[in-house]
Design an enzyme around this catalytic site. Structure first.
Site, PDB file in Angstrom:
ATOM      1  N   CYS A   2      44.490  27.837 -97.715  1.00 54.33           N
ATOM      2  CA  CYS A   2      43.166  28.310 -98.080  1.00 54.33           C
ATOM      3  C   CYS A   2      42.658  29.342 -97.085  1.00 54.33           C
ATOM      4  O   CYS A   2      43.305  29.679 -96.108  1.00 54.33           O
ATOM      5  CB  CYS A   2      42.181  27.136 -98.109  1.00 54.33           C
ATOM      6  SG  CYS A   2      42.767  25.717 -99.042  1.00 54.33           S
ATOM      7  N   LEU A  43      43.978  28.047-102.410  1.00 49.49           N
ATOM      8  CA  LEU A  43      45.279  28.226-103.050  1.00 49.49           C
ATOM      9  C   LEU A  43      45.763  26.815-103.363  1.00 49.49           C
ATOM     10  O   LEU A  43      46.147  26.067-102.462  1.00 49.49           O
ATOM     11  CB  LEU A  43      46.254  28.958-102.118  1.00 49.49           C
ATOM     12  CG  LEU A  43      47.639  29.270-102.673  1.00 49.49           C
ATOM     13  CD1 LEU A  43      47.547  30.268-103.820  1.00 49.49           C
ATOM     14  CD2 LEU A  43      48.551  29.815-101.572  1.00 49.49           C
ATOM     15  N   SER A  44      45.724  26.418-104.615  1.00 52.87           N
ATOM     16  CA  SER A  44      45.959  25.020-104.991  1.00 52.87           C
ATOM     17  C   SER A  44      47.434  24.663-104.880  1.00 52.87           C
ATOM     18  O   SER A  44      48.264  25.186-105.620  1.00 52.87           O
ATOM     19  CB  SER A  44      45.474  24.780-106.427  1.00 52.87           C
ATOM     20  OG  SER A  44      44.105  25.096-106.536  1.00 52.87           O
ATOM     21  N   GLY A  66      45.429  24.712 -94.557  1.00 50.89           N
ATOM     22  CA  GLY A  66      46.724  24.236 -94.086  1.00 50.89           C
ATOM     23  C   GLY A  66      47.285  23.151 -94.979  1.00 50.89           C
ATOM     24  O   GLY A  66      46.876  22.978 -96.127  1.00 50.89           O
ATOM     25  N   GLU A  67      48.236  22.413 -94.426  1.00 44.78           N
ATOM     26  CA  GLU A  67      48.868  21.305 -95.140  1.00 44.78           C
ATOM     27  C   GLU A  67      49.177  20.182 -94.148  1.00 44.78           C
ATOM     28  O   GLU A  67      49.670  20.450 -93.050  1.00 44.78           O
ATOM     29  CB  GLU A  67      50.174  21.742 -95.817  1.00 44.78           C
ATOM     30  CG  GLU A  67      50.046  22.881 -96.815  1.00 44.78           C
ATOM     31  CD  GLU A  67      49.343  22.501 -98.112  1.00 44.78           C
ATOM     32  OE1 GLU A  67      49.121  21.297 -98.334  1.00 44.78           O
ATOM     33  OE2 GLU A  67      49.008  23.418 -98.884  1.00 44.78           O
ATOM     34  N   ASP A  88      45.174  16.020 -99.005  1.00 44.48           N
ATOM     35  CA  ASP A  88      45.264  15.836 -97.558  1.00 44.48           C
ATOM     36  C   ASP A  88      43.946  16.164 -96.867  1.00 44.48           C
ATOM     37  O   ASP A  88      43.721  15.756 -95.730  1.00 44.48           O
ATOM     38  CB  ASP A  88      46.412  16.663 -96.971  1.00 44.48           C
ATOM     39  CG  ASP A  88      46.397  18.115 -97.401  1.00 44.48           C
ATOM     40  OD1 ASP A  88      45.550  18.500 -98.223  1.00 44.48           O
ATOM     41  OD2 ASP A  88      47.263  18.883 -96.925  1.00 44.48           O
ATOM     42  N   GLY A 343      62.563  29.738 -91.582  1.00 43.31           N
ATOM     43  CA  GLY A 343      63.183  29.209 -90.364  1.00 43.31           C
ATOM     44  C   GLY A 343      62.446  29.539 -89.087  1.00 43.31           C
ATOM     45  O   GLY A 343      63.016  29.439 -87.996  1.00 43.31           O
TER      46      GLY A 343
END
Length: 576
Positions: A2, A43-44, A66-67, A88, A343
């Site tokens: 987001c 941003l879903s 974030g996540e 979350d 990475g």
């Protein structure tokens, strides 16, 4: 993923949403009281039908970017709460209410968030360990604000920070370029109170605290990394309600991630093929074929008319020219997926750059006595001769000059920049106790990774509404990587030795033994041809003359000073 922002003063509401739109085109949320306003663009990715922000619980609200990958696992610690969503965001807020500053030891994720107590009128801010998610603070007089991007503040009263520009010209990175805008430090939380308008920050994570080098057994290290990698990839792959893809280069980092991810899902993978200059598709094809991914080769054709837009996305001077192709690659990947694995972080944790090799064996101390061979070396050509030349020069320096010589070799030995920020970093580097090998690893993590690679990927991906996830920057890697002995990171002059050994279990030999290649864009060609007129037009504005001697730049432009062509190109691009 987001965009977030908040202010204790009135600001153009629609302009904030417009600026943050690309970070969250799916939904926007807003809240204000008499003291503060909060913005959120979404941003879903998780719990698409719910998970709206700002999220409220009693006298608390949260806006979060974030996540949290161990979201559902963390709910076992929060059974006293009646969860309304699977998001979350809700988990994060309850963690704060229950554990306050102790919450971070439980979280595996990337995040920047603000929690507001509507009764106490207190604001709690925090950012993840590595600094994957950006967070900037605006302060001037009694005005205070925060945002995911510097551009949110662009219409406010801003003044150029000369110290920050000097830092940029010296090192290649800066904080924001403005006196009123500071970067909220990674691995920290902070509290802001309306009553005094002060923001006090406190560090909850420093990777230096995890330096130990006590894992010396190769099999033990491989087993540890194997387990951590699988866990980190799995959570980043499965904690999404939308399709997840992966960037796949010819290197071992992204290839290992694809190998692990393919255990759980059939992947879409993306490889860059760049105008004949950068082509790792043959090696990437080996991994894609082995794991039967839905593979796409992206031919990146640079549209130079878009460069001003691309560099302006950063809101500040940003030196890494690979930001340009990174934008186009992300744009193409977004057409297929909404989330991408990469990475990032492996080189800084496991010694993936060639510059670590001489420090691993103490050669930097030996070459101090070999200054007499400098005239015999040719620094004009890339390769071993230039490498030795720069190593000898670096061996005679300390502090920030040593780090600059090891890292980027911009104005080194041509012009010395001064300022309080340079002095502060110089003192910081000199105060570090690890030897040069671990010192360089640490500095690359806290400076080059944070200000360079992570910001590049965040802006490149989020400019295209694409979420990037980095398994090598999981909580578990950050707490374990520096427990592995240097003899397992570089062995027989091979970089990232222990990851290569792990890779033999999952990847073709050609991939494992391939030399490391960065995102090798043809910057010298660009500066001399496609971007020449654009760069000279901007240099004619003369802004750089406030910071560096004009006659020196004139000599560099007209090749009246003997420096390598790639160094000349880097300097001119930096000034641009």
């Amino acid at each position: 993923m987001c965009g977030i922002a908040g202010f204790n003063f009135r600001i153009d509401k629609e302009e904030v949403f417009k600026t943050l739109y690309h970070r969250g085109p799916d939904e926007k949320g807003y809240f204000e009281d008499n003291f503060f306003s909060f913005f959120h663009t979404r941003l879903s990715i998780q719990d698409i039908s719910e998970g709206h922000q700002p999220f409220f619980y009693k006298n608390y609200l949260i806006v979060f970017n974030g996540e949290i990958y161990n979201n559902l696992e963390l709910r076992d610690l929060l059974k006293e709460f009646n969860f309304k969503t699977y998001s979350d965001t809700e988990t994060l807020l309850y963690l704060y209410i229950k554990f306050k500053e102790e919450m971070f030891k439980y979280i595996d994720g990337m995040f920047a968030f603000a929690i507001y107590d509507t009764l106490k009128k207190e604001l709690f801010l925090a950012r993840d360990r590595a600094g994957k998610k950006p967070l900037y603070i605006y302060q001037k007089n009694n005005k205070f604000g925060f945002a995911s991007e510097i551009n949110v503040f662009k219409d406010l009263d801003l003044t150029v920070d000369e110290d920050d520009i000097n830092l940029l010209l010296s090192t290649g990175f800066c904080e924001s370029g403005y006196r009123e805008v500071k970067e909220f430090p990674s691995g920290c939380f902070g509290k802001w109170k309306i009553e005094n308008g002060e923001l006090k920050t406190q560090k909850y994570f420093d990777i230096l605290d995890y330096f130990g080098e006590n894992i010396k057994n190769e099999n033990e290290a491989i087993e540890l990394l194997d387990n951590i990698l699988e866990k980190s990839v799995k959570t980043r792959l499965l904690s999404s309600d939308v399709e997840v893809g992966a960037f796949l280069s010819g290197g071992i980092d992204s290839s290992l991630i694809v190998a692990k991810a393919s255990k759980f899902k059939k992947l879409k993978t993306f490889t860059v093929r760049f105008e004949g200059e950068f082509d790792e598709s043959p090696l990437a094809n080996l991994t894609a074929k082995r794991y039967e991914t839905e593979h796409k080769i992206i031919d990146v054709n640079i549209d130079f008319d878009e460069i001003i837009k691309i560099v302006s996305n950063y809101g500040k001077p940003f030196f890494d020219s690979s930001a340009i192709p990174s934008y186009f690659v992300s744009r193409e990947a977004r057409k297929e997926v909404k989330v991408i694995l990469n990475g990032d972080g492996a080189d800084e944790l496991f010694a993936g750059y060639r510059r670590y090799v001489p420090l691993r064996y103490g050669f930097d101390k030996l070459v101090k006595n070999f200054s007499f061979i400098l005239p015999l070396l040719n620094p004009q050509k890339r390769g071993f001769s230039m490498f030795v030349y720069r190593l000898i020069r670096a061996s005679k320096k300390e502090g920030i000059q040593w780090y600059n010589a090891m890292l980027n070799d911009l104005f080194e030995d041509l012009y010395e920049f001064k300022g309080k920020k340079i002095e502060k970093i110089d003192d910081f580097i000199k105060s570090l106790k690890p030897d040069n090998f671990n010192k360089l690893l640490y500095l690359d993590f806290v400076l080059n990774l944070r200000y360079g690679l992570l910001m590049k990927m965040d802006i490149a991906t989020m400019s295209n509404s694409l979420e990037g996830r980095s398994p090598f920057l999981s909580k578990y890697f950050l707490e374990s990587a520096f427990k592995i002995d240097r003899s397992l990171k570089i062995k027989n002059f091979k970089t990232k030795y222990i990851l290569r050994k792990l890779a033999t279990k999952y990847l073709d030999e050609e991939v494992v033994i391939a030399k490391k290649r960065g995102f090798e864009i043809p910057l010298t060609k660009w500066v001399n041809n496609e971007m020449k007129n654009m760069i000279m037009d901007y240099l004619n504005y003369g802004f750089y003359k406030n910071f560096v001697d004009e006659s020196l730049i004139d000599k560099i432009i007209n090749r009246k000073i003997n420096i390598p062509e790639d160094k000349r190109a880097k300097i001119l691009y930096l000034l641009f």
